[in-house]
Write an enzyme that holds these catalytic residues in place. Structure first.
Site, mmCIF file in Angstrom:
data_model
loop_
_atom_site.group_PDB
_atom_site.id
_atom_site.type_symbol
_atom_site.label_atom_id
_atom_site.label_comp_id
_atom_site.label_asym_id
_atom_site.label_seq_id
_atom_site.Cartn_x
_atom_site.Cartn_y
_atom_site.Cartn_z
ATOM 1 C CG HIS A 1 -9.936 6.944 2.801
ATOM 2 N ND1 HIS A 1 -9.025 7.831 2.294
ATOM 3 C CD2 HIS A 1 -9.348 5.712 2.713
ATOM 4 C CE1 HIS A 1 -7.932 7.172 1.938
ATOM 5 N NE2 HIS A 1 -8.096 5.886 2.163
ATOM 6 C CG ASP B 1 -4.432 5.479 0.027
ATOM 7 O OD1 ASP B 1 -3.647 4.524 0.012
ATOM 8 O OD2 ASP B 1 -5.301 5.655 0.932
ATOM 9 C CD GLU C 1 -8.284 1.678 1.852
ATOM 10 O OE1 GLU C 1 -7.346 0.894 2.104
ATOM 11 O OE2 GLU C 1 -8.295 2.860 2.228
ATOM 12 C CG HIS D 1 -7.861 7.635 6.597
ATOM 13 N ND1 HIS D 1 -6.970 7.096 7.498
ATOM 14 C CD2 HIS D 1 -7.661 6.947 5.452
ATOM 15 C CE1 HIS D 1 -6.272 6.131 6.904
ATOM 16 N NE2 HIS D 1 -6.677 6.025 5.672
ATOM 17 C CG ASP E 1 -2.073 0.953 1.125
ATOM 18 O OD1 ASP E 1 -1.951 1.952 0.390
ATOM 19 O OD2 ASP E 1 -3.099 0.727 1.802
ATOM 20 C CD GLU F 1 -6.220 2.634 -0.861
ATOM 21 O OE1 GLU F 1 -5.212 2.073 -0.384
ATOM 22 O OE2 GLU F 1 -6.823 3.562 -0.297
HETATM 23 MN MN MN Z 1 -3.877 2.744 1.088
HETATM 24 MN MN MN Z 2 -6.690 4.307 1.747
#
Ligand code: MN
Ligand code: MN
Length: 292
Positions: free
Chosen positions: A156, A96, A189, A164, A85, A278
């Site tokens: 998010h 992200d 995600e 977030h 990630d 994600e």
């Molecule tokens: Mn992530």
């Molecule tokens: Mn994330």
């Protein structure tokens, strides 16, 4: 969203996708997690971005929030499953993105469940889309493949220097009336698991966020706080702190925690194996997936 913000989101996305895919090529049984994390973070900077959070390299039952410690000797085990990630920001605008690398056929099937869920979810993204419909689709894809979505981890919103943000995008159906709006940046995600569908905190936290300013007694605590402030509200790693000894770093962090200015991101653990995929998406009439 103004053109400059959009441009920075897109640049961050390109860097994150490239670094994620290069890191995935390094991920083989026997490879050291620390080497992969250091590659992700240094390559992000070399390409003109900054890490938006420490490289998360989470093995097997760990769903998220493991990052190597200093001198971490952990290697990727045979037959395991690894979530990579990656967070990149350009001037606070974040990408992200995550992918799962599987080292057995069984883990490959688990990985495919979250990958397919993400692909299907992205098809529903547009201005005005109901978030509950996206969540419902994620749950349906994962359960149709014989796994459970992780119910207490969500996608998010992303805001400048804020990882977030609202809205939450759950991985299970909810009675949520919220809709996506033009100009939002979001991360979707899905997490799939062979376990319970719920993660719990596990100790110790290795990723942190600074919540504010307080007078501090210890010199090391002040040094840690000054270092943490440079991330402007984005998470940082224990490994990054400017101390030679992990013991000193943890003592310094303890004072920040006791003063209420440190937020812990402990590793999140399932009972079963976990996969995650994600992407970051700019919501418009024609949405842009920045991390493809
Ligand atoms: Mn992530
Ligand atoms: Mn994330």
């Amino acid at each position: 969203m103004d053109a400059e913000a959009e441009e920075k989101y897109i640049k961050a996305g390109k860097i994150a996708a490239k670094v994620r895919d290069e890191a995935a090529k390094m991920a083989k049984p026997g490879a050291k997690l620390l080497k992969i994390a250091e590659f992700i973070e240094s390559e992000t900077r070399r390409l003109g971005g900054e890490p938006a959070f420490p490289a998360n390299l989470s093995l097997n039952e760990i769903a998220a929030h493991y990052t190597p410690v200093k001198n971490d000797e952990t290697v990727i085990p045979d037959g395991s499953i690894l979530k990579i990630d990656v967070g990149v920001h350009v001037d606070g605008y974040v990408a992200d993105t995550a992918k799962t690398i599987a080292f057995s056929d069984e883990m490959e099937r688990l990985s495919n469940a979250s990958r397919d869920a993400l692909e299907e979810a992205i098809k529903l993204v547009k201005s005005g889309a109901k978030i509950a419909d996206i969540s419902k689709r994620i749950e349906a894809v994962i359960t149709s493949q014989g796994y459970k979505p992780v119910s207490n981890l969500t996608g998010h919103g992303l805001e400048r220097y804020f990882l977030h943000a609202e809205p939450r995008i759950p991985n299970v159906a909810t009675r949520n009336e919220a809709r996506l709006k033009d100009g939002m940046a979001i991360a979707i995600e899905p997490f799939a698991t062979s376990g319970m569908g719920e993660v719990r905190d596990s100790a110790p936290a290795l990723i942190f966020m600074l919540l504010g300013k307080k007078p501090l007694r210890g010199g090391d605590a002040r040094k840690a706080a000054a270092f943490a402030e440079s991330f402007k509200g984005l998470p940082f790693a224990e490994r990054w702190l400017p101390f030679d000894s992990t013991f000193k770093a943890r003592l310094a962090l303890r004072e920040l925690r006791e003063k209420g200015v440190l937020y812990d991101y402990p590793p999140l653990k399932e009972k079963g194996m976990v996969s995650q995929h994600e992407h970051t998406i700019l919501v418009k009439d024609e949405p842009i997936v920045t991390t493809l």
